[in-house]
Design an enzyme around this catalytic site. Structure first.
Site, short mmCIF file in Angstrom:
data_model
loop_
_atom_site.label_atom_id
_atom_site.label_comp_id
_atom_site.label_asym_id
_atom_site.label_seq_id
_atom_site.Cartn_x
_atom_site.Cartn_y
_atom_site.Cartn_z
N LYS A 93 0.82 -1.22 0.00
CA LYS A 93 0.00 0.00 0.00
C LYS A 93 0.86 1.27 0.00
CE LYS A 93 -4.54 -1.32 1.72
NZ LYS A 93 -5.46 -1.30 2.83
N LYS A 134 -4.79 -9.71 -5.25
CA LYS A 134 -6.04 -10.00 -4.54
C LYS A 134 -7.09 -8.95 -4.88
CE LYS A 134 -6.18 -7.55 -0.22
NZ LYS A 134 -7.24 -7.42 0.72
N LYS A 142 -10.96 -3.64 -2.04
CA LYS A 142 -11.91 -2.53 -2.08
C LYS A 142 -11.26 -1.29 -2.66
CE LYS A 142 -14.10 -3.14 2.37
NZ LYS A 142 -12.88 -3.35 3.08
P1 ATP Z 1 -8.92 -2.37 1.44
O1 ATP Z 1 -8.72 -2.63 -0.02
O2 ATP Z 1 -9.65 -1.10 1.74
O3 ATP Z 1 -7.67 -2.59 2.23
P2 ATP Z 1 -9.92 -4.98 1.66
O4 ATP Z 1 -10.77 -5.23 0.47
O5 ATP Z 1 -8.52 -5.52 1.64
O6 ATP Z 1 -9.91 -3.44 1.94
P3 ATP Z 1 -10.61 -5.34 4.48
O7 ATP Z 1 -11.71 -4.53 5.01
O8 ATP Z 1 -9.23 -4.85 4.77
O9 ATP Z 1 -10.74 -5.53 2.89
O10 ATP Z 1 -10.75 -6.84 4.96
C1 ATP Z 1 -11.89 -7.41 5.55
C2 ATP Z 1 -11.77 -8.92 5.52
O11 ATP Z 1 -11.87 -9.38 4.17
C3 ATP Z 1 -10.43 -9.46 6.05
O12 ATP Z 1 -10.69 -10.63 6.79
C4 ATP Z 1 -9.67 -9.82 4.81
O13 ATP Z 1 -8.75 -10.88 5.01
C5 ATP Z 1 -10.79 -10.26 3.89
N1 ATP Z 1 -10.41 -10.07 2.49
C6 ATP Z 1 -10.10 -8.90 1.89
N2 ATP Z 1 -9.82 -9.09 0.60
C7 ATP Z 1 -9.94 -10.43 0.37
C8 ATP Z 1 -9.78 -11.26 -0.78
N3 ATP Z 1 -9.45 -10.75 -1.94
N4 ATP Z 1 -10.00 -12.59 -0.64
C9 ATP Z 1 -10.36 -13.12 0.55
N5 ATP Z 1 -10.53 -12.39 1.66
C10 ATP Z 1 -10.32 -11.07 1.59
#
Ligand code: ATP
Ligand code: LTN
Length: 322
Positions: free
Chosen positions: A109, A190, A193
């Site tokens: 990030k 991955k 969001k």
């Molecule tokens: P950001 O992109 O804003 O960092 P994020 O999409 O990575 O957000 P988080 O809110 O940080 O999501 O994570 C919430 C939960 O979703 C965590 O348990 C994380 O491990 C899970 N998660 C996030 N992205 C994935 C993915 N691509 N596959 C499986 N689990 C995920």
């Protein structure tokens, strides 16, 4: 079994959030399960205050719509419980700078923005505080959080060795399939969001037409063979994982049911549309009564405060602050 997990209000949850985390939260929720909308974590990246304010309540409603039951588990907003930020400081005095710079999520990030916030570096410590405040046994998260959880365990063990037995050492837990849902346009990254492109992430409130389009355009490969192989066919493996997770089958079973990618993608889109439709319906119903939602969240924060207050006091006393 004490369970704790968190999710950032940084946007609408996508399939990775849902299949990697939220779905297991719903399946394992109990009276000792705590789920947290981690708004303090969202401040590590640029976010408009009005957007953040709205997304806190919207994400809470989404989690109820996915099946978290306010009569069973505790859902709350992190900043409404002051002990998270307080324990964070105590743990920053236990974690080391070197450990934090080694976090993959930080390296990833921080390379994407020019002015890096100091909190982007220290945020795994706040995550450790979140978890340790609830005497947590198990943390259900996606695979991307494994390294952060290992750091949480290291911090807790170091604290216990230095100051006496204070924290429970938590276990990492991830789903059998779809623990790392990949970006539909780039199966080496991955789904995220904040980072994925609109075509790369499938959000839980996407319309049926958007779901069809995104799955149809998802990157696969050209050999055309229906086979579950993460090494050689990551795009297809990702889609097979998604199907398997929704259908309660294994990816190999799913692969054996289809011969052509096109037919498989059509069936997958249908399955995703059918599985997500009831969530959107419940979400719309919940958002018509904001005051009830706010009441649920206030009650959640009160319960979370009463539990975390005791653990915080234990840690503060151990360090000589009481
Ligand atoms: P950001 O992109 O804003 O960092 P994020 O999409 O990575 O957000 P988080 O809110 O940080 O999501 O994570 C919430 C939960 O979703 C965590 O348990 C994380 O491990 C899970 N998660 C996030 N992205 C994935 C993915 N691509 N596959 C499986 N689990 C995920
Ligand atoms: N760091 C996590 C979100 C998160 C979390 C937590 C997950 C914050 N605190 C506590 C589990 C337990 C993320 O960015 N996905």
């Amino acid at each position: 079994m004490r369970i704790f997990s968190g999710i950032q209000p940084s946007g609408t949850p996508h399939l990775g959030n849902y299949l990697g985390a939220i779905k297991s939260w719903v399946e394992t929720q109990n009276s000792e399960a705590y789920f947290c909308v981690v708004d303090l974590h969202s401040l590590t990246m640029e976010i408009d205050p009005k957007t953040l304010r709205n997304q806190r309540l919207e994400l809470s409603a989404s989690l109820f719509a996915c099946g978290l039951d306010p009569e069973v588990c505790t859902l709350f907003v992190q900043s409404e419980v002051p002990f998270h930020a307080q324990l964070n400081w105590l743990l920053e005095c236990v974690a080391s700078y070197g450990e934090l710079t080694r976090m993959v999520a930080f390296k990833d990030k921080s390379s994407r923005q020019e002015a890096q916030r100091a909190s982007l570096l220290t945020y795994p410590v706040l995550m450790a505080a979140d978890i340790l405040l609830y005497d947590t046994d198990r943390v259900p998260v996606g695979d991307d959080q494994k390294q952060h959880l290992e750091l949480t365990r290291v911090i807790a063990e170091r604290f216990n060795n230095r100051y006496g037995q204070t924290f429970v050492i938590p276990e990492f837990s991830k789903p059998a399939f779809a623990a790392r849902v990949m970006d539909l346009q780039d199966p080496t990254r991955k789904m995220s969001k904040s980072v994925s492109s609109p075509l790369g992430k499938l959000e839980i409130f996407d319309s049926p037409a958007e779901i069809e389009k995104k799955i149809k355009k998802a990157i696969t490969d050209t050999d055309g063979e229906m086979r579950y192989d993460w090494e050689l066919k990551p795009g297809l493996a990702n889609l097979l994982d998604i199907y398997a997770s929704f259908a309660g089958e294994t990816p190999d079973q799913v692969a054996s049911k289809f011969t052509r990618y096109g037919d498989f993608k059509t069936a997958l889109a249908q399955l995703v549309i059918e599985s997500l439709a009831p969530i959107a319906e419940r979400y719309n119903a919940l958002m018509t009564d904001r005051s009830e939602l706010e009441r649920f969240m206030r009650r959640g924060a009160e319960k979370a405060s009463s539990v975390s207050e005791v653990v915080y006091a234990r840690a503060a006393t151990a360090m000589g602050l009481n």
